[in-house]
Design an enzyme around this catalytic site. Structure first.
Site, short mmCIF file in Angstrom:
data_model
loop_
_atom_site.label_atom_id
_atom_site.label_comp_id
_atom_site.label_asym_id
_atom_site.label_seq_id
_atom_site.Cartn_x
_atom_site.Cartn_y
_atom_site.Cartn_z
CB CYS A 22 33.89 36.77 26.71
SG CYS A 22 33.57 35.57 27.98
NE ARG A 34 35.21 42.51 25.66
CZ ARG A 34 34.39 43.55 25.72
NH1 ARG A 34 34.85 44.75 25.45
NH2 ARG A 34 33.13 43.42 26.04
CD1 TRP A 74 37.71 37.07 33.54
CD2 TRP A 74 35.49 37.01 33.85
NE1 TRP A 74 37.46 37.34 34.86
CE2 TRP A 74 36.11 37.31 35.08
CE3 TRP A 74 34.11 36.92 33.82
CZ2 TRP A 74 35.39 37.52 36.25
CZ3 TRP A 74 33.38 37.13 34.99
CH2 TRP A 74 34.03 37.43 36.19
CG ASN A 84 30.88 39.76 26.08
OD1 ASN A 84 31.04 39.39 27.24
ND2 ASN A 84 30.88 41.03 25.72
N GLY A 85 28.63 37.46 27.52
CA GLY A 85 27.42 37.75 28.30
C GLY A 85 26.99 36.52 29.07
CD GLU A 144 42.48 52.83 42.98
OE1 GLU A 144 41.39 52.33 43.29
OE2 GLU A 144 43.08 52.57 41.93
CE LYS A 192 44.58 49.56 40.85
NZ LYS A 192 43.62 50.55 40.45
CD GLU A 248 43.34 45.72 40.38
OE1 GLU A 248 43.25 46.96 40.45
OE2 GLU A 248 42.76 45.06 39.51
CG HIS A 297 35.08 52.73 65.94
ND1 HIS A 297 34.51 53.02 67.15
CD2 HIS A 297 35.55 53.90 65.44
CE1 HIS A 297 34.62 54.33 67.37
NE2 HIS A 297 35.25 54.89 66.35
CE LYS A 338 41.89 48.76 31.65
NZ LYS A 338 42.36 49.29 32.94
#
Ligand code: F6R
Length: 605
Positions: free
Chosen positions: A2, A27, A74, A98-99, A478, A482, A485, A501, A600
């Site tokens: 947020c 955010r 968010w 926010n939190g 990575e 990418k 997401e 395996h 972000k």
């Protein structure tokens, strides 16, 4: 996560609140809202979705108060609908948060017994009613403090109060909050970036601080309710503006400028004349380091995995890597001869910050590798190594990843030189090869057209795999992150040697498998693993710096990247994988800069 904003002014604050909320959308972007005081009453407007929706709402139905608060959400508690969007207001008080308030259920129960009627499913609404209740019997500062005392968890708050109609209140515990000084108005924001277009004079709240803003004055109170003064910082101008320019989105801009950001970073650290790396006032003498622990989340963690290989190659120091959300809760045996390195683009990631706090409590030596130098992690660590990548706006981290790897690489070769674990000519060769890197990144970026063709193969795939060995393994991780997401396609990154395996069972006819096989000491082994995939029907995309017709037989696509020192290959391998994720997501019409469910800056656990 947020994002919050607050402005105390003498003119309408709505345009600046909207402009700042757009900057804070990185955010969170599932809903947005604003509250101002109009004709002596709280005027709250909120909606689901983007700030654009809120802007349209305000266009039809303006809100012209001269002080106000705004929020982008968010969701943590409660679905992202209009009722759960912030601000949360009573007749008297309006709050943006926010939190997370961990004891919200218990507080809610008590407030309901007192007759307060909750509208939302959020944890934030308890703050609104607690403050409303305390304001009946206490003055402003005492009512705020009584409210904060009741809350467990983390928060950054922006508050306006009907009775005090010329002030905005801010409070911080665990979540970041910046305060900005303007000529005729003052500001509150989740970060300095949101305030930058209005002011470059900033200060930061410490944990437990409360601030009271009017248009002409800002007062700060610490956790003991004592009035305190704060140092005012002047922010630097960014070399890379946070504007898209001619690019379609921020991500394509950020991928494309990696040669420039790498060049800037190298210039900052490499002394061209002395052929040396500038690194002074390190928190611990490199010769005395007993162990290095590298900590981060997501992409930043992948840069730590890559660095483990470099540190192990170039130094004799034992290296550990850790995911911050795990590290923070383990029974770590600290040692003041160890160095704990925290990697974070935003510098606000809650888990990384908590892991850093744990180290600080145990008096461990800390260093952070950061993009946002004004961030909480940068300000809390003993030593900061900025990556100099400029603002990264796309939610998926790209240029920050190369920047993080770059600083870690530079640190690894410098430490090995100081400890005399490498010979001087090797050290100088590595520095010289490093100087060629921006040019090689630029050349690698030319693979865009080929990647666009390859991306089509992923359109109807059920999933994808990324395989590599040695330094290509973290890059496979990575690449998979990418792709998932951005395009919402299931993707896995594995060490190529691990396939037999278990994961080999996933290979079926037509499954796209990206094989990262530079001509390094693992090359032949990786190629054998690739053959095992082909034999089971996998559709292989081979990325290598070795052009070999025999090897490429039965491979669906081969992509050649430039040759460089084996240790620098991860930088070049990364580029096609970023572009692949970008183009698959584009073909699927996904929101490139703001993938679903993400934000972000991850300022909640
Ligand atoms: C993925 C991504 C995330 C971040 C992670 C840590 O593209 O961006 O995985 O890397 O949330 O964020 P920072 O680096 O800000 O600590």
């Amino acid at each position: 996560m947020c994002g919050i904003i607050g402005i105390a002014s003498n003119k309408s604050v709505t345009p600046n609140i909207i402009q700042s909320l757009k900057k804070l959308e990185y955010r969170g972007y599932d809903s947005a809202g604003i509250a101002t005081i109009v004709n002596g009453n709280i005027d709250e407007k909120k909606c689901t979705g983007r700030v654009d929706n809120l802007e349209k709402m305000l266009f039809k139905n303006p809100s012209n108060g001269s002080l106000g608060i705004g929020h982008v959400r968010w969701a943590t508690h409660g679905t992202p609908n209009q009722i759960n969007a912030h601000p949360h207001s009573s007749e008297e008080v309006s709050v943006v948060h926010n939190g997370i308030i961990e004891n919200s259920s218990e507080l809610k129960e008590n407030l309901e017994k007192k007759g307060y009627k909750f509208k939302s499913q959020t944890d934030t609404e308890v703050i609104t009613f607690l403050l409303t209740d305390f304001l009946k019997n206490f003055d402003l500062i005492n009512a705020i403090n009584k409210t904060l005392e009741k809350l467990n968890g983390s928060f950054a708050l922006g508050i306006i109060i009907k009775k005090y109609n010329n002030i905005v209140v801010g409070a911080r515990r665990g979540s970041p909050l910046a305060v900005g000084y303007g000529p005729e108005e003052n500001y509150l924001g989740s970060d300095s970036y949101a305030l930058k277009s209005m002011t470059n004079k900033i200060t930061y709240l410490d944990d437990g601080d409360v601030c009271v803003l009017t248009s002409g004055k800002i007062e700060f109170y610490n956790s003991k309710n004592i009035k305190v003064n704060k140092e005012v910082l002047t922010l630097s101008n960014d070399k890379y503006t946070a504007e898209k320019g001619d690019y379609k989105d921020f991500m394509s801009k950020e991928i494309s400028e990696q040669n420039i950001t790498a060049k800037t970073c190298i210039k900052e650290y490499v002394d061209q004349l002395r052929q040396d790396i500038n690194l002074y006032n390190f928190p611990i003498k490199p010769e005395e380091i007993k162990k290095i622990v590298l900590i981060g989340c997501g992409t930043a963690y992948h840069s730590c995995v890559t660095a483990k290989y470099w540190f192990e190659e170039f130094t004799n120091i034992p290296i550990e890597i850790d995911i911050a959300s795990e590290f923070r809760y383990r029974k770590i045996k600290f040692d003041n001869k160890n160095l704990y390195i925290f990697v974070s683009q935003s510098g606000e990631t809650a888990d990384t910050l908590a892991a850093l706090d744990l180290c600080k409590k145990n008096k461990a030596k800390t260093c952070s590798i950061i993009n946002v130098v004004e961030s909480s992690i940068a300000r809390s660590s003993d030593f900061v190594l900025p990556i100099h990548a400029g603002p990264e706006i796309g939610v998926a981290s790209t240029k920050a990843f190369t920047g993080q790897m770059l600083v870690l690489y530079i640190l690894a070769i410098k430490i090995s030189d100081v400890r005399k674990e490498t010979n001087k000519s090797d050290y100088i060769n590595k520095i010289n090869e490093l100087k060629r890197l921006p040019g090689l990144i630029k050349e690698t970026l030319k693979c865009q057209d080929e990647i666009q063709v390859i991306a089509k193969d992923f359109l109807h795939a059920r999933g994808a795999m990324f395989l590599g060995r040695g330094l290509s393994f973290p890059i496979a991780l990575e690449g998979a992150l990418k792709l998932k997401e951005l395009s919402y396609l299931h993707a896995e990154g594995y060490p190529a040697g691990e396939m037999k395996h278990g994961p080999l069972a996933l290979i079926e006819e037509g499954l796209p498998v990206v094989i990262l096989a530079p001509k390094d000491r693992y090359f032949e082994k990786t190629i054998s693993n690739m053959q095992e995939v082909i034999a089971r029907g996998g559709k292989v995309i081979l990325i290598s710096n070795e052009h070999n017709k025999i090897v490429s037989e039965n491979v669906r696509f081969t992509l050649e990247i430039p040759k460089t020192d084996d240790y620098l290959t991860p930088f070049l391998m990364t580029i096609p994988l970023q572009l692949l994720a970008y183009h698959v997501a584009s073909l699927k019409n996904c929101d490139i800069d703001k993938p679903r469910n993400l934000a972000k800056s991850v300022t909640v656990e």
